[in-house]
Scaffold this active site. Structure first.
Site, PDB file in Angstrom:
ATOM      1  N   LYS A 171       0.822  -1.205   0.000  1.00  0.00           N
ATOM      2  CA  LYS A 171       0.000   0.000   0.000  1.00  0.00           C
ATOM      3  C   LYS A 171       0.859   1.259   0.000  1.00  0.00           C
ATOM      4  CE  LYS A 171      -3.767   2.039   2.745  1.00  0.00           C
ATOM      5  NZ  LYS A 171      -4.480   1.914   4.038  1.00  0.00           N
ATOM      6  N   SER A 172       1.878   1.294   0.850  1.00  0.00           N
ATOM      7  CA  SER A 172       2.739   2.476   0.943  1.00  0.00           C
ATOM      8  C   SER A 172       3.425   2.773  -0.387  1.00  0.00           C
ATOM      9  CB  SER A 172       3.796   2.272   2.034  1.00  0.00           C
ATOM     10  OG  SER A 172       3.201   2.146   3.298  1.00  0.00           O
ATOM     11  N   ARG A 232       3.019   5.971  -3.349  1.00  0.00           N
ATOM     12  CA  ARG A 232       4.188   6.731  -3.796  1.00  0.00           C
ATOM     13  C   ARG A 232       4.431   6.589  -5.291  1.00  0.00           C
ATOM     14  NH1 ARG A 232       4.444   5.602   1.454  1.00  0.00           N
ATOM     15  NH2 ARG A 232       5.744   6.864   2.880  1.00  0.00           N
ATOM     16  N   GLY A 267      -5.118   8.030   4.924  1.00  0.00           N
ATOM     17  CA  GLY A 267      -4.288   8.933   5.706  1.00  0.00           C
ATOM     18  C   GLY A 267      -2.927   9.148   5.069  1.00  0.00           C
ATOM     19  N   ASP A 279       1.340  -0.550  12.141  1.00  0.00           N
ATOM     20  CA  ASP A 279       0.039  -1.029  11.661  1.00  0.00           C
ATOM     21  C   ASP A 279      -0.258  -2.462  12.084  1.00  0.00           C
ATOM     22  OD1 ASP A 279      -0.714   1.331  10.357  1.00  0.00           O
ATOM     23  OD2 ASP A 279       0.425   0.796   8.564  1.00  0.00           O
ATOM     24  N   LYS A 337      -5.162   6.618  14.582  1.00  0.00           N
ATOM     25  CA  LYS A 337      -5.243   5.956  13.282  1.00  0.00           C
ATOM     26  C   LYS A 337      -6.695   6.004  12.794  1.00  0.00           C
ATOM     27  CE  LYS A 337      -0.997   4.546  12.471  1.00  0.00           C
ATOM     28  NZ  LYS A 337      -0.291   4.850  11.206  1.00  0.00           N
ATOM     29  N   ARG A 380      -6.946   2.636  17.809  1.00  0.00           N
ATOM     30  CA  ARG A 380      -6.674   1.208  17.642  1.00  0.00           C
ATOM     31  C   ARG A 380      -6.302   0.504  18.936  1.00  0.00           C
ATOM     32  NH1 ARG A 380      -3.717   1.103  11.725  1.00  0.00           N
ATOM     33  NH2 ARG A 380      -5.646   1.012  10.520  1.00  0.00           N
ATOM     34  N   ARG A 405      -8.039  -2.714   9.652  1.00  0.00           N
ATOM     35  CA  ARG A 405      -7.144  -3.613  10.389  1.00  0.00           C
ATOM     36  C   ARG A 405      -7.834  -4.233  11.600  1.00  0.00           C
ATOM     37  NH1 ARG A 405      -2.713  -3.305   7.414  1.00  0.00           N
ATOM     38  NH2 ARG A 405      -2.185  -1.278   6.499  1.00  0.00           N
TER      39      ARG A 405
END
Length: 455
Positions: A31-32, A36, A104, A329, A356, A360, A407
């Site tokens: 995902k990260s 990018r 986010g 995470d 988050k 969480r 999550r």
């Protein structure tokens, strides 16, 4: 046509005691790195080819945002995308609001990228994202010369106005955050000077690695347990090819499902092994997990491997607070693993989890306690006491409130694979934000998970 950032219709899901999991599956794209790849591709000169992109709702929001700033973003097929960047022409003021959905990471990185151009943009998000604090990026961007107008304190909606003439800064974030570092570096690309970020602790370095792949020189030097990262602007990005490796944060769910489900033996392929992302694997190994990484290779500038996992007898540990940045995470699903371990697993220094997609810490504690797991909540962490391999399985039987947090939803369903009674979640729709293939992948391994609508 339905906007790709619209929230899917809610649906419930449940998990119950499962037979042994087995087989080989491929981890979804990281995902990260997917965020990018789209953002840097939109800033670059030429066409960036992306393979393995995670096509979750968060990433699709970022793709739509890049279109809003004038880039051409076209899906070629499953995980394959072409991005024709703005290059020297730069981003333009979008004609509509930039809707980041639940992302986010997306909103904070996009603000940094947009800040370096002469434009005005309004950023919005869903109800969950609109509750999350943005001061951590608003403060450094304001220091660089960007005008930021928030509707409610430091929350979305936020209007960003820039004349495209930013000042380079030397900034030390008050907390370790790859999102803040990345936001500042992306803005620094369009300054006249050296932008410096001093990290008190190491965080994910995907932005630095990917900037290098796009032809930008990024300097890094150690500073105690952290580092100093800098780049000189203005810097031009050259389009490249990005092969997105598998997401270790998503791989954590089938990995821990296999660790806690008796008789399981599975392989998760193509998992990124960047040392800033493998904190969970180190903790699980210390707990006694059978985790073996094989077939190391490179993909998208990162090292990847296939991870072989077997059901294991786990024992409680004290998780070092300095691990938080490399596995922030993964604490909810680690807490699920801890519920089956012998003794106490202590997790401190994770107050970041309070802000988050949900709180969480509170959500994880409630999820465990309602299903019969002994857990203690603290302001900056929690302690989970497990009954071990030969103790009684957690009672289960609860309907978990997910607070629209993917999550928490997936962690609850993994817990349900070993409880005495089924575990239900009130809404599974948001799982698509980060792991759209979760249900298919888990069922392929043999997990006993059902939904109330086709997934």
């Amino acid at each position: 046509m339905t906007n790709i950032t619209d929230s899917p219709s809610p649906f419930t899901a449940r998990a119950q005691a499962s037979r042994a999991l087995s087989g080989s599956v491929r981890a979804p794209g990281d995902k990260s790195m997917s965020h990018r790849a789209l953002i840097l591709g939109a800033m670059a000169d030429g066409m960036t080819e992306i393979t393995g992109l995670l096509e979750g709702a968060d990433i699709l929001s970022t793709a739509e945002a890049m279109r809003g700033f004038g880039a051409s973003v076209i899906r070629q097929g499953d995980g394959g995308w072409h991005v024709v960047g703005r290059g020297a022409n730069g981003f333009v003021s979008p004609q509509t609001e930039i809707d980041c959905g639940n992302a986010g990471t997306g909103v904070r990185l996009i603000m940094g990228a947009a800040a370096g151009y002469a434009l005005k943009a309004k950023f919005i998000g869903d109800a969950s994202l609109s509750r999350r604090p943005m001061a951590r990026v608003l403060t450094p961007l304001t220091e660089m010369g960007v005008k930021m107008q928030a509707t409610s304190g430091d929350k979305l909606p936020i209007i960003l106005s820039s004349d495209g003439r930013l000042s380079a800064i030397d900034y030390t974030p008050p907390q370790a955050s790859a999102q803040v570092k990345s936001c500042i570096l992306l803005a620094g690309l369009n300054t006249d000077g050296v932008t410096i970020v001093r990290e008190p602790h190491l965080t994910r370095d995907h932005t630095e690695n990917m900037l290098a792949a796009f032809g930008v020189k990024v300097e890094r030097r150690k500073m105690g347990p952290g580092q100093v990262v800098s780049l000189k602007g203005p810097a031009r990005l050259r389009a490249t090819r990005v092969d997105v490796p598998g997401d270790p944060s998503s791989a954590a769910f089938p990995i821990i499902a296999a660790l806690i489900t008796p008789g399981s033996d599975v392989i998760i392929e193509n998992v990124m092994m960047n040392p800033t992302r493998t904190g969970l694997f180190e903790v699980l190994t210390e707990m006694g997990a059978f985790l073996r990484a094989d077939n190391f290779r490179r993909s998208g500038g990162e090292i990847v491997a296939d991870i072989h996992v077997k059901h294991s007898r786990l024992h409680g540990v004290v998780v070092p607070p300095e691990n938080a940045a490399s596995m922030i995470d993964e604490y909810p699903i680690l807490a699920v693993a801890a519920s089956t371990a012998t003794g106490q697993t202590v997790m401190n220094g994770i107050s970041e989890l309070r802000v988050k997609e949900s709180d969480r810490i509170a959500a994880t504690v409630a999820m465990l306690a309602e299903n019969g797991v002994e857990v203690i909540e603290r302001q900056d962490g929690m302690t989970v006491t497990g009954q071990g391999l030969h103790g009684p399985a957690p009672k289960g039987g609860a309907q978990v409130v997910t607070h629209h947090d993917h999550r928490i939803a997936m962690s609850a369903l993994v817990l349900g694979l070993i409880t005495q009674n089924p575990v239900c979640i009130d809404d599974a729709s948001m799982i698509a934000t980060s792991f759209p293939g979760f249900f298919d992948l888990m069922r392929e391994l043999g997990a006993n998970i059902a939904t109330d609508t086709p997934s």
